[in-house]
Design an enzyme around this catalytic site. Structure first.
Site, mmCIF file in Angstrom:
data_model
loop_
_atom_site.group_PDB
_atom_site.id
_atom_site.type_symbol
_atom_site.label_atom_id
_atom_site.label_comp_id
_atom_site.label_asym_id
_atom_site.label_seq_id
_atom_site.Cartn_x
_atom_site.Cartn_y
_atom_site.Cartn_z
ATOM 1 N N HIS A 1 0.836 -1.205 0.000
ATOM 2 C CA HIS A 1 0.000 0.000 0.000
ATOM 3 C C HIS A 1 0.867 1.250 0.000
ATOM 4 O O HIS A 1 1.891 1.313 0.678
ATOM 5 C CB HIS A 1 -0.906 -0.003 1.237
ATOM 6 C CG HIS A 1 -2.017 0.995 1.189
ATOM 7 N ND1 HIS A 1 -1.809 2.349 1.359
ATOM 8 C CD2 HIS A 1 -3.355 0.833 0.995
ATOM 9 C CE1 HIS A 1 -2.969 2.981 1.281
ATOM 10 N NE2 HIS A 1 -3.923 2.076 1.059
ATOM 11 N N HIS B 1 -1.898 -1.381 -3.851
ATOM 12 C CA HIS B 1 -2.499 -0.044 -3.959
ATOM 13 C C HIS B 1 -1.338 0.867 -4.323
ATOM 14 O O HIS B 1 -0.462 1.115 -3.502
ATOM 15 C CB HIS B 1 -3.143 0.322 -2.621
ATOM 16 C CG HIS B 1 -3.569 1.750 -2.474
ATOM 17 N ND1 HIS B 1 -4.767 2.102 -1.906
ATOM 18 C CD2 HIS B 1 -2.960 2.928 -2.778
ATOM 19 C CE1 HIS B 1 -4.873 3.422 -1.861
ATOM 20 N NE2 HIS B 1 -3.778 3.938 -2.388
ATOM 21 N N HIS C 1 -8.760 -1.195 -6.579
ATOM 22 C CA HIS C 1 -9.422 -0.007 -7.147
ATOM 23 C C HIS C 1 -8.656 0.516 -8.365
ATOM 24 O O HIS C 1 -8.079 1.604 -8.358
ATOM 25 C CB HIS C 1 -9.649 1.097 -6.110
ATOM 26 C CG HIS C 1 -8.631 1.205 -5.032
ATOM 27 N ND1 HIS C 1 -7.327 1.518 -5.281
ATOM 28 C CD2 HIS C 1 -8.720 1.030 -3.694
ATOM 29 C CE1 HIS C 1 -6.662 1.536 -4.152
ATOM 30 N NE2 HIS C 1 -7.485 1.234 -3.174
ATOM 31 N N HIS D 1 -7.406 8.361 4.872
ATOM 32 C CA HIS D 1 -5.949 8.406 4.760
ATOM 33 C C HIS D 1 -5.312 9.475 5.651
ATOM 34 O O HIS D 1 -4.203 9.939 5.380
ATOM 35 C CB HIS D 1 -5.547 8.566 3.291
ATOM 36 C CG HIS D 1 -5.942 7.369 2.484
ATOM 37 N ND1 HIS D 1 -5.293 6.168 2.578
ATOM 38 C CD2 HIS D 1 -6.971 7.175 1.618
ATOM 39 C CE1 HIS D 1 -5.882 5.285 1.785
ATOM 40 N NE2 HIS D 1 -6.906 5.870 1.205
ATOM 41 N N ASP E 1 -13.866 -2.201 -0.231
ATOM 42 C CA ASP E 1 -13.060 -1.198 0.475
ATOM 43 C C ASP E 1 -13.799 -0.764 1.745
ATOM 44 O O ASP E 1 -13.944 0.413 2.054
ATOM 45 C CB ASP E 1 -12.762 -0.002 -0.413
ATOM 46 C CG ASP E 1 -11.389 0.601 -0.148
ATOM 47 O OD1 ASP E 1 -10.778 0.276 0.885
ATOM 48 O OD2 ASP E 1 -10.918 1.398 -0.974
#
Length: 573
Positions: free
Chosen positions: A225, A252, A278, A326, A366
Site C-alpha cells: 500500500h 495499492h 481499485h 488516509h 473497500d
C-alpha cells in the site's frame, strides 16, 4: 401422459427451460438455458401431499454414511459463473456440494443423478421459486469492526479477504494485519465469526525476513500500500517472497507518482501475477492513468463499490471519504491536492464501462474505508443494470435475455476473487466437491436481500420473524444469526485461509484454532486469461489534461444514471 400448461408448471415447480426471470426492479432478465432434472413429471418436492416421502422420493434404506444427502435444494434456479443459468436439484453432504441434477429415490424415480439420493437423513429447502448463487467473496476488506460480518452476510457475502486490527488509523487506510503478534490475535478473534476469512500481511518491506515471518504466522497473502510506500523496490521484494511461498499479492499503487509512474510499477511486476486494487484510481493509485493496468495479462484488476455504478452523486462523496481514510488534513493544501488528484469523473465513468466489457475482473468493497461492505453484491447487479440501460445488450447475450451480462457480474464477486486469492478450488462456484457456501434469493430481492445464507451446508444467516410467533414469518422480520453461527458448529462451517507455510507449521495447533484451516494454492500461475467471463485485455489511453479514457481507440463514457435500480424501493434509509 397428462399435460399441464407452462404457467401451471411454473406455479408448481418454478420456471424451466425458456422461462425468464426478472431480477428485482431492474431491466435484467435471465432465461433458464438447461434443466438438469432429466425429465418432467417426476419432480422431487417437499411438503404435505408432495413426493419427498418415505418410499416415494425418499429412499428407505440408505444411510448418511453410505451416501444419503444431508440437505437437498429442490427445483431451484441456479445462477452461477461456471454453471450458467440452469434448473436443478442441488445436493449437499458433509458440508460440501455433492452435485447438481435430479435428486430423489432411484428405486422409484428414473434418472436420479449419481450421489443425489434422498432419504431419512435428508432435510429440504424448497427452491421452486428461488434463485441460488454461490456465496460472494469480498476481496478488499479493512477489518475495522467485527460487526462488518453482519453487513456482509446480509448481502450474501460469505468470504472476507483483507486485513487490519480494528479502528486504528493504519487499518482505516490499509488492508493489512502487520506482523506475527497482530496476525495471531486476529486469527484468534475471528474464531467466533460465522464467515470465511483470509488475512493479508503487510507487504511493504524490502527485507525478506519480516515478510516470511508473517506468512508463517498465518497471513494468506500480502498487500502493498502506498501509505507505507509502494515503491518498485518494495513491490519486487514482496513478489519475490510471494513467488517462493505461493501467495497472492494485492497492490495499492503510488497516487503521487513519487517513486515512478504507472509504467514503472508495471515494470516492477515483471510479468508476475498481481492483484491491483481499485484499478480506476479514485480509491488510490497512479494519477491519472492507473487504468492502464487493466490491459496487462499478468494483472488481475478489481475496483471498489463506492464508484459503482457511477451515479450523479458519486464524485461529490469521494473527497471527504479520502480525507478521513488516509489521515489527511483539509487545512493542509498538499493534503487537499492529494485527495483531489484521485477524484476524476471521466475515469470513474470509464470504470463502469470497463466492467461491462469484462476488462475489470472483480468488485470489492473497500469496507468502511471508502466502500460499503454490505453492498458488494448489490452494486454488481446495479452496475450491470445501469450499463444495460446505457450501452444496450452485450454482443455475447442471446436475443431476449441478459444471461451473459448477469453471469459476467456474478463472476466478479464469486469465482474470480476466489481464483485470485488461491481458494478457487474450495469456494466461488456451485460445483461438485466445493464447500457449500450458498445463497438463496427471492427473484424480487435478487442482489439486494437474501432469503437464506448457508455456510458449509448449514443456515448461518436468515431473514427471520418474531421467534415467539406461531410461524417463522410474523413481523418484525430482520436478519438474525442462525444455528451455523453458534457453538462449535460455527467452527465446522467457516474457514480460515492461511499460507501453505503457516499450515505446514501447524498454525492451528500453535494458536489453538478450532475453525477449519485451509492453505491457499495456485496463486502464482493465475493471469487475466483465468478471470472467468472477465478476461478482456484492452489498450487503455488516458488524456492527462481531460482524463478522458479511450479503450482500443474509442472514448469510453456514458451519462451517469439519474436513478438506479434496486435502490430506494428496497430500503428505508
Amino acid at each position: 401422459m397428462t399435460q399441464i400448461s407452462r404457467q401451471q408448471y411454473a406455479d408448481l415447480y418454478g420456471p424451466t427451460i425458456g422461462d425468464k426471470i426478472r431480477l428485482g426492479d431492474s431491466d435484467l432478465y435471465v432465461e433458464i438455458e438447461k434443466d438438469l432434472r432429466a425429465t418432467y413429471g417426476d419432480e422431487l418436492q417437499y411438503g404435505g401431499g408432495k413426493t419427498l416421502r418415505d418410499g416415494m422420493g425418499s429412499e428407505n434404506f440408505l444411510t448418511q454414511e453410505a451416501g444419503c444427502l444431508d440437505l437437498v435444494i429442490t427445483n431451484v434456479t441456479v445462477i452461477d459463473a461456471i454453471q450458467g443459468v440452469v434448473k436443478a436439484d442441488v445436493g449437499i453432504r458433509n458440508g460440501r456440494i455433492v452435485g447438481l441434477g435430479k435428486a430423489g429415490n432411484p428405486s422409484t424415480k428414473d434418472g436420479v443423478t449419481r450421489g443425489l439420493v434422498t432419504g431419512a437423513s435428508t432435510d429440504a429447502i424448497s427452491g421452486e421459486h428461488l434463485i441460488l448463487t454461490a456465496g460472494g467473496m469480498d476481496t478488499h476488506v479493512h477489518y475495522i469492526a467485527p460487526q462488518q460480518v453482519e453487513a456482509a452476510l446480509s448481502n450474501g457475502i460469505t468470504t472476507l479477504w483483507g486485513g487490519g486490527i480494528g479502528p486504528v488509523d493504519g487499518t482505516n487506510g490499509v488492508t493489512t494485519t502487520n506482523g506475527p503478534w497482530n496476525l495471531e490475535m486476529m486469527l484468534r478473534s475471528i474464531e467466533g465469526l460465522p464467515i470465511n476469512f483470509g488475512i493479508q500481511g503487510k507487504g511493504n518491506s524490502t527485507g525478506i525476513a519480516p515478510l516470511i515471518e508473517q506468512l508463517e504466522a498465518g497471513a494468506a497473502g500480502f498487500k502493498v500500500h502506498e501509505d507505507y510506500g509502494a515503491t518498485p523496490a518494495t513491490i519486487r521484494a514482496c513478489l519475490s517472497v510471494a513467488d517462493e511461498y505461493d501467495v497472492s499479492v494485492a497492490v495499492h499503487t503510488d497516487t503521487l507518482n513519487e517513486s515512478g509512474y504507472v509504467e514503472d510499477t508495471i515494470a516492477a511486476f515483471d510479468g508476475r501475477s498481481v492483484h491491483t486494487y481499485h484499478s480506476e484510481g479514485a480509491g488510490g493509485g497512479h494519477a491519472p492513468d492507473l487504468l492502464k493496468v487493466v490491459g496487462q495479462n499478468n494483472i488481475l484488476p478489481s475496483s471498489t463499490n463506492p464508484t459503482l455504478p457511477c451515479g450523479k452523486n458519486s464524485v461529490a462523496e469521494l473527497f471527504d471519504m479520502i480525507m478521513v481514510c488516509h489521515n489527511l488534513n483539509p487545512k493542509i493544501p498538499s493534503d487537499v491536492a492529494f485527495a483531489e488528484s484521485r477524484v476524476r469523473a471521466e475515469t470513474i465513468v470509464a470504470e463502469s464501462v470497463l466492467h461491462d466489457m469484462g476488462a475489470i475482473s472483480m468488485i470489492g468493497s473497500d469496507s468502511q474505508a471508502m466502500g460499503r461492505l454490505g453492498e458488494t453484491f448489490l452494486r454488481a447487479i446495479q452496475t450491470a443494470d445501469a450499463m444495460k440501460k446505457a450501452r444496450g445488450p452485450l454482443p455475447e447475450d442471446a436475443p431476449g435475455n441478459d444471461n451473459f451480462r448477469v453471469l459476467r457480474y456474478i463472476a466478479k464477486v464469486t469465482i474470480n476473487p476466489a481464483l485470485t486469492a488461491g481458494v478457487g478450488d474450495v469456494i466461488g462456484s456451485i460445483e461438485s466437491g466445493k464447500f457449500a457456501d450458498l445463497v438463496l434469493w427471492e427473484p424480487a430481492f435478487f442482489g439486494v436481500k437474501p432469503k437464506l445464507v448457508l455456510k458449509g451446508g448449514l443456515v448461518a444467516w436468515a431473514n427471520m420473524g418474531d421467534p415467539n410467533a406461531s410461524l417463522p414469518t410474523p413481523q418484525p422480520m430482520y436478519y438474525r444469526p442462525m444455528f451455523a453461527a453458534y457453538g462449535s458448529a460455527l467452527q465446522k462451517t467457516s474457514i480460515t485461509f492461511v499460507s501453505r507455510a503457516a499450515y505446514d507449521k501447524g498454525v492451528a495447533d500453535r494458536f489453538g484454532l478450532q475453525r477449519l484451516v485451509m492453505p491457499v494454492s495456485g496463486t502464482r500461475v493465475i493471469g487475466k486469461a483465468h478471470m472467468v467471463r472477465n478476461s478482456y485485455l484492452p489498450n487503455i489511453e488516458v488524456d492527462p489534461q481531460t482524463f478522458a479514457v479511450k479503450v482500443d481507440g474509442v472514448h469510453a463514457t456514458v451519462k451517469p444514471p439519474q436513478s438506479i435500480s434496486l435502490n430506494q424501493l428496497y430500503f428505508f434509509s
